[in-house]
Write a protein that holds these residues in place. Sequence first.
Motif, PDB file in Angstrom:
ATOM      1  N   THR A 199       4.135   6.154  -2.702  1.00  0.00           N
ATOM      2  CA  THR A 199       3.584   5.729  -1.928  1.00  0.00           C
ATOM      3  C   THR A 199       1.881   6.015  -2.123  1.00  0.00           C
ATOM      4  N   ILE A 200       1.584   7.097  -2.527  1.00  0.00           N
ATOM      5  CA  ILE A 200       0.394   7.774  -2.591  1.00  0.00           C
ATOM      6  C   ILE A 200      -0.291   6.609  -3.565  1.00  0.00           C
ATOM      7  N   ALA A 201       0.218   6.510  -4.573  1.00  0.00           N
ATOM      8  CA  ALA A 201      -0.317   5.689  -5.739  1.00  0.00           C
ATOM      9  C   ALA A 201      -0.633   4.417  -5.404  1.00  0.00           C
ATOM     10  N   ILE A 202       0.306   3.409  -4.604  1.00  0.00           N
ATOM     11  CA  ILE A 202       0.232   2.224  -4.268  1.00  0.00           C
ATOM     12  C   ILE A 202      -0.845   2.235  -3.045  1.00  0.00           C
ATOM     13  N   TRP A 203      -1.024   3.271  -2.409  1.00  0.00           N
ATOM     14  CA  TRP A 203      -2.023   3.168  -1.065  1.00  0.00           C
ATOM     15  C   TRP A 203      -3.473   3.341  -1.960  1.00  0.00           C
ATOM     16  N   ASP A 204      -3.449   4.216  -2.953  1.00  0.00           N
ATOM     17  CA  ASP A 204      -4.714   4.494  -3.772  1.00  0.00           C
ATOM     18  C   ASP A 204      -4.966   3.041  -4.561  1.00  0.00           C
ATOM     19  N   ILE A 205      -3.999   2.234  -5.007  1.00  0.00           N
ATOM     20  CA  ILE A 205      -4.236   0.920  -5.827  1.00  0.00           C
ATOM     21  C   ILE A 205      -4.735  -0.021  -4.499  1.00  0.00           C
ATOM     22  N   SER A 217      -6.966  10.027   5.119  1.00  0.00           N
ATOM     23  CA  SER A 217      -6.814  11.210   3.865  1.00  0.00           C
ATOM     24  C   SER A 217      -5.503  11.044   3.334  1.00  0.00           C
ATOM     25  N   GLN A 218      -5.400  11.722   2.272  1.00  0.00           N
ATOM     26  CA  GLN A 218      -4.182  11.701   1.268  1.00  0.00           C
ATOM     27  C   GLN A 218      -3.141  12.696   2.298  1.00  0.00           C
ATOM     28  N   VAL A 219      -3.585  13.464   3.150  1.00  0.00           N
ATOM     29  CA  VAL A 219      -2.900  14.048   3.954  1.00  0.00           C
ATOM     30  C   VAL A 219      -2.174  13.130   5.114  1.00  0.00           C
ATOM     31  N   ASP A 220      -2.724  12.279   5.621  1.00  0.00           N
ATOM     32  CA  ASP A 220      -2.317  11.387   6.547  1.00  0.00           C
ATOM     33  C   ASP A 220      -1.240  10.519   5.563  1.00  0.00           C
ATOM     34  N   VAL A 221      -1.306   9.984   4.517  1.00  0.00           N
ATOM     35  CA  VAL A 221      -0.378   9.219   3.675  1.00  0.00           C
ATOM     36  C   VAL A 221       0.918  10.186   3.554  1.00  0.00           C
ATOM     37  N   GLU A 222       0.660  11.460   3.115  1.00  0.00           N
ATOM     38  CA  GLU A 222       1.748  12.367   3.015  1.00  0.00           C
ATOM     39  C   GLU A 222       2.584  12.646   4.376  1.00  0.00           C
ATOM     40  N   ASP A 259       1.775   3.675 -18.726  1.00  0.00           N
ATOM     41  CA  ASP A 259       0.557   3.215 -17.857  1.00  0.00           C
ATOM     42  C   ASP A 259       0.904   2.819 -16.522  1.00  0.00           C
ATOM     43  N   ASP A 260       2.116   3.041 -16.017  1.00  0.00           N
ATOM     44  CA  ASP A 260       2.420   2.615 -14.532  1.00  0.00           C
ATOM     45  C   ASP A 260       2.218   3.750 -13.821  1.00  0.00           C
ATOM     46  N   ARG A 261       1.331   3.628 -12.750  1.00  0.00           N
ATOM     47  CA  ARG A 261       0.947   4.555 -12.089  1.00  0.00           C
ATOM     48  C   ARG A 261       1.887   4.956 -10.850  1.00  0.00           C
ATOM     49  N   VAL A 262       2.582   4.108 -10.547  1.00  0.00           N
ATOM     50  CA  VAL A 262       3.481   4.155  -9.473  1.00  0.00           C
ATOM     51  C   VAL A 262       4.876   4.678  -9.753  1.00  0.00           C
ATOM     52  N   LEU A 284       1.559  -1.187 -19.594  1.00  0.00           N
ATOM     53  CA  LEU A 284       2.055  -2.264 -18.514  1.00  0.00           C
ATOM     54  C   LEU A 284       1.879  -1.465 -17.358  1.00  0.00           C
ATOM     55  N   ASN A 285       1.622  -1.996 -16.447  1.00  0.00           N
ATOM     56  CA  ASN A 285       1.276  -1.434 -14.776  1.00  0.00           C
ATOM     57  C   ASN A 285       2.606  -1.755 -14.395  1.00  0.00           C
ATOM     58  N   HIS A 286       2.675  -1.591 -13.113  1.00  0.00           N
ATOM     59  CA  HIS A 286       3.822  -1.606 -12.069  1.00  0.00           C
ATOM     60  C   HIS A 286       4.486  -3.247 -11.991  1.00  0.00           C
ATOM     61  N   LEU A 287       3.498  -3.814 -11.809  1.00  0.00           N
ATOM     62  CA  LEU A 287       3.937  -5.268 -11.483  1.00  0.00           C
ATOM     63  C   LEU A 287       4.258  -5.825 -12.709  1.00  0.00           C
ATOM     64  N   GLU A 288       3.698  -5.595 -13.877  1.00  0.00           N
ATOM     65  CA  GLU A 288       3.881  -6.235 -15.267  1.00  0.00           C
ATOM     66  C   GLU A 288       5.259  -5.654 -15.653  1.00  0.00           C
ATOM     67  N   MET A 289       5.675  -4.520 -15.588  1.00  0.00           N
ATOM     68  CA  MET A 289       7.001  -4.174 -15.402  1.00  0.00           C
ATOM     69  C   MET A 289       7.976  -4.811 -14.731  1.00  0.00           C
ATOM     70  N   MET A 290       7.697  -5.034 -13.632  1.00  0.00           N
ATOM     71  CA  MET A 290       8.670  -5.895 -12.552  1.00  0.00           C
ATOM     72  C   MET A 290       8.747  -7.349 -13.071  1.00  0.00           C
ATOM     73  N   GLY A 291       7.716  -7.751 -13.564  1.00  0.00           N
ATOM     74  CA  GLY A 291       7.813  -9.235 -14.090  1.00  0.00           C
ATOM     75  C   GLY A 291       8.286  -9.503 -15.196  1.00  0.00           C
ATOM     76  N   LEU A 292       8.904  -8.484 -16.223  1.00  0.00           N
ATOM     77  CA  LEU A 292       9.293  -8.448 -17.427  1.00  0.00           C
ATOM     78  C   LEU A 292       8.712  -9.298 -18.382  1.00  0.00           C
ATOM     79  N   ILE A 293       7.362  -9.311 -18.202  1.00  0.00           N
ATOM     80  CA  ILE A 293       6.641 -10.105 -19.079  1.00  0.00           C
ATOM     81  C   ILE A 293       6.132  -9.534 -20.349  1.00  0.00           C
TER      82      ILE A 293
END
Length: 336
Positions: A199-205, A217-222, A259-262, A284-293
């Motif tokens: 969640t924190i990684a996606i929010w940051d991205i 803040s990150q505390v709000d996300v937590e 290289d997947d931050r999520v 490969l980032n998260h979306l690239e992994m999910m796309g099987l590309i």
Amino acid sequence: MKLYITIFFTLFIGGCSSFIANKITSSNTLDISGNIAERIVLVDLCDNDFHCIKAQKIKDLEVDKMELSFNFKVNKNHKKWLFKLRNADVVNSNSDNNLIFIFSGYSQPSEIIYIHQQWLQYISGAEVIVIQSADKSDSFQFGLDYVSPIVSYIEKKKPNQVHLIGFSMGAVAAQAVSEKVDNPHLHLVAPMTNFEHSTIAIWDILHKEKFYSKFISQVDVEDAVQLVYEKSNVDVQDIDIMRRIKSTTVPTYVYASTDDRVTPASDWSDIQLSQLVLNTYNDLNHLEMMGLIHKPLLKDFVSNLLQTDIIETDIETLGILCDITDDKCLSKIERL
């Protein structure tokens, strides 16, 4: 401007954490353009208590030949994939009554998985069913509310084997189903191992550069993560797939990128289990992994699914995957 004002007052009257938690637990699935209604059918899967969920199946179509293709672009990574079924007679028949379930990732539209769904149905001969993302549920529970109807369907079908493919958050429901059925194989693509971290990684991205991020803040996300647990009546232990996998003997294949931050591959580095095969990839980032590309990812995934060694050049099974700037590869697509 009205939207910005609404967000501002929602944040400061309702609280930042509540705003984020509500965004997480509400449906965030994108609307998909195009019409695939003639090729899919939505069905109800129900358990013995009449709790039902929607599932996406492929319609029975009479075809001698077919062509599946898609363009995938994330940042500078732009690829094209093409699969051609030359002769319907070579398609494996589902004589063993095998099943494949695909569990969509968070906010991943089930319609966007249609191409992979149809492709997998043709190369495996199994019935392939797509389950909607967890945020599409009337009551967000990380997809755990999908488990009972799916288990009931599998028990009625009595397949020789069932493959459960979980993308990202879809790994939670896929793993939970694997504990309750016979002869499962579990495939987890960029699986969510830590909801707070993801969640924190996606929010940051996605939101770091937005104007309202200055007030959050990150505390709000937590804090929002804890609110999600409370609202869903789900405990962190319930979705700890790594802990749960350790207590089963289910053959499990994990596909993760360094290289997947999520959902980073490093989460799995210290786990040594005889029933677990970890496949890792770079760049490969998260979306690239999910796309099987990615050719190695595609090869490993299909090899494990079909339980046979597939080579990257097997276009009859894998199709052709090209970088959009690779003229030589693209020319192969044109000749296919």
